[in-house]
Design an enzyme around this catalytic site. Structure first.
Site, PDB file in Angstrom:
ATOM      1  CD  GLU A 143      -6.889   2.862  -9.477  1.00 36.75           C
ATOM      2  OE1 GLU A 143      -6.522   1.965 -10.013  1.00 36.75           O
ATOM      3  OE2 GLU A 143      -8.029   3.377  -9.408  1.00 36.75           O
ATOM      4  CD  GLU A 240      -9.950  -1.399 -12.710  1.00 34.29           C
ATOM      5  OE1 GLU A 240     -10.910  -0.565 -12.342  1.00 34.29           O
ATOM      6  OE2 GLU A 240      -8.783  -1.112 -12.392  1.00 34.29           O
TER       7      GLU A 240
END
Length: 261
Positions: A143, A240
């Site tokens: 990520e 998120e």
């Protein structure tokens, strides 16, 4: 329509962690993700997933001492053994939870560290993790994260992630594309996701600024959801974000949509 997963690290913080599974289901989510499962017994987590009919979409590899500010250890040469032990620990949890993808947070570059040594360490660790996870039919993700929220984070752009995948030379390494982080670092969200769609295994969202729910900032989420449908993205989108008020009030952005599997 995209499949949305509740990130239980960020959402439903009004209640204890274990109670968030039921809350996510009641709110209409079919999947959940969170940063780390390791503080909880595997059987307890699996019990919550099964009791509420939820899919475990994602969790991270162990990332060092989170409370002390560490955000991954995959780039640190002196901690290769710890990283590899963490891979096996993550597999143990992932198999218990029927989770088929794990994310690797690569870490913050130490001051004055040699970037070539960090890159070499990262490539070696990812080769090990990707091949080890492949044997268990689990995808490995990396990520890119913005350097405003996490100064010094070593992986901070989509192109860098694509180049890293090419260097690792594994067909079991993919990108976790966080729309919030990439809006800050590079923008051009729709084109980037379309160009690199085959290498994107998971997407996460939050609006900018503030990292709150969609509709609170500058990102045109209705357009991006239609775009993801149009280009054929079929994976999950992890929610998120930090609710601006309460989690349930923050879900009003989704009032006109339904959560689907």
């Amino acid at each position: 329509m995209p499949k949305f997963a509740a990130n239980l690290t960020m959402l439903f913080n009004e209640m204890p962690f274990i109670d968030r599974f039921a809350a996510a289901k009641a709110a209409g989510f079919a999947g959940v993700e969170y940063l780390f499962p390791y503080d909880f017994d595997k059987a307890l987590l699996r019990e919550q997933l099964e009791a509420h009919g939820l899919t475990q979409v994602l969790h991270n590899l162990p990332a060092g001492n989170w409370a002390a500010g560490e955000r991954g250890i995959a780039i640190l040469p002196e901690r290769t053994a710890e990283f590899r032990d963490g891979v096996f620990r993550a597999i143990d949890y992932a198999k218990a939870l029927d989770c088929d993808q794990l994310n690797c947070l690569v870490g913050i570059a130490p001051v004055d560290a040699d970037p070539h040594e960090l890159q070499e360490t990262l490539v070696g660790n990812l080769r090990f993790a990707a091949s080890t996870l492949a044997r268990e039919n689990i995808k490995l993700l990396v990520e890119p994260i913005n350097t405003l929220d996490i100064p010094g984070f070593f992986l901070n752009g989509t192109e860098q992630a694509v180049q890293l995948i090419a260097e690792v030379r594994s067909n079991n390494l993919f990108i976790q594309y966080d729309i919030y982080h990439m809006q800050i670092m590079e923008g051009d969200l729709a084109r980037t996701m379309q160009e690199y769609l085959p290498q994107i295994a998971h997407i996460q969202l939050a609006d900018n600024p503030g990292r709150h729910e969609p509709g609170t900032g500058e990102i045109n989420y209705p357009f991006l959801f239609r775009h993801l449908d149009a280009i054929g993205y079929r994976g999950w989108i992890g929610c998120e974000y930090k609710p601006r008020t309460t989690t349930l009030e923050g879900l009003s952005w989704h009032a006109a949509r339904t959560f689907e599997t």
